[in-house]
Enzyme design. Structure first.
Site, PDB file in Angstrom:
ATOM      1  N   ASP A 107       0.836  -1.197   0.000  1.00  0.00           N
ATOM      2  CA  ASP A 107       0.000   0.000   0.000  1.00  0.00           C
ATOM      3  C   ASP A 107       0.876   1.254   0.000  1.00  0.00           C
ATOM      4  O   ASP A 107       2.033   1.198   0.433  1.00  0.00           O
ATOM      5  CB  ASP A 107      -0.886   0.035   1.253  1.00  0.00           C
ATOM      6  CG  ASP A 107      -1.861  -1.133   1.294  1.00  0.00           C
ATOM      7  OD1 ASP A 107      -2.175  -1.661   0.211  1.00  0.00           O
ATOM      8  OD2 ASP A 107      -2.288  -1.499   2.397  1.00  0.00           O
TER       9      ASP A 107
HETATM   10  N1  URA Z   1      -1.181  -5.945   3.914  1.00  0.00           N
HETATM   11  C1  URA Z   1      -1.703  -4.695   3.928  1.00  0.00           C
HETATM   12  O1  URA Z   1      -2.747  -4.454   4.514  1.00  0.00           O
HETATM   13  N2  URA Z   1      -1.024  -3.738   3.254  1.00  0.00           N
HETATM   14  C2  URA Z   1       0.150  -3.942   2.634  1.00  0.00           C
HETATM   15  O2  URA Z   1       0.730  -3.006   2.074  1.00  0.00           O
HETATM   16  C3  URA Z   1       0.671  -5.244   2.634  1.00  0.00           C
HETATM   17  C4  URA Z   1      -0.019  -6.234   3.281  1.00  0.00           C
END
Ligand code: URA
Length: 244
Positions: A107
């Site tokens: 993310d």
């Molecule tokens: N899980 C999440 O919620 N976000 C990420 O960036 C990676 C794994």
């Protein structure tokens, strides 16, 4: 032993531009081969251990590129970004030219280890949950982490878009507000949704490890490094994951 290739083809294969452009780089005295100024774009060279220098930058020859990148916050793992700049804007131009792709995504606000490669088979191998390759996330929470929450994560959590539970394959409580959790799948916002499902949530998320490969401490935010065969070996080491 790899077949010798012309310098022009080698430069092209590494992402330095069209073959014509690569040839012009040599004629413009902008290319060194193992420290010696190159004269002839047609010169045939062995690629083994080859170190190029292009426009003053050293460049190791790699037939396929495998790199580890320490992702800073507020960058998206996409070429077509929506609200934030792209992680690709932090990489050298030749990587973009030769089509390197992130292995999965983090993310925009997640930091830490992401792999980037132009080897499609490697990308597939590293992303399929069938291979049981663990990814370790360091999770910082706003609420204290309880044993009950940890047990719930280990016993499986059902998320709203899929009746199949997802599991933490390991949890190590680092402090009251910090948990290192291993998962083998890569569902959408998986860690954040798992933490919400057990009644806590994620304030900060940082990936530290994939398989048995730990991000080197020397790799600072926004920096990348080459991965060598011994690193690839560690990366593909699976965890004992009884649930998948
Ligand atoms: N899980 C999440 O919620 N976000 C990420 O960036 C990676 C794994």
């Amino acid at each position: 032993m790899a077949k010798p290739l012309s310098l022009e083809k080698i430069l092209f294969s590494q992402g330095f531009g069209t073959r014509r452009y690569c040839s012009d780089l040599v004629y413009a005295d902008l290319v060194k081969v193992n420290g010696v100024l190159a004269q002839d774009p047609e010169e045939r060279l062995s690629t083994e251990g080859l170190i190029l220098n292009v426009e003053g930058q050293d460049w190791e020859f790699h037939e396929k590129a495998y790199i580890a990148f320490n992702k800073p916050p507020n960058y998206e793992c996409s070429h077509k970004t929506t609200h934030h700049p792209s992680v690709y804007s932090l990489l050298p131009r030749p990587f973009i030219e030769r089509g390197l792709q992130c292995v999965g995504r983090l993310d925009f606000d997640t930091t830490g280890l992401i792999l980037i490669s132009d080897d499609g088979q490697f990308i597939h191998r590293m992303t399929t949950p069938k291979k049981n390759i663990g990814k370790v996330y360091q999770i910082t929470t706003p609420e204290p982490i309880t044993q009950k929450q940890i047990d719930h994560l280990l016993n499986g959590v059902v998320l709203d878009d899929d009746p199949r539970p997802c599991y933490a394959t390991a949890c190590e409580q680092i402090s009251e507000y910090v948990l290192a959790m291993t998962i083998v799948e890569g569902r959408y916002h998986q860690v954040k949704r798992m933490m919400a499902a057990v009644g806590n949530h994620v304030a900060k998320l940082h990936r530290t490890k994939i398989g048995q490969y730990e991000m080197p401490e020397s790799l600072k935010e926004g920096e990348w490094c080459w991965l060598y065969p011994q690193d690839l070996n560690l990366l593909s080491k699976s965890v004992d994951a009884p649930h998948v």
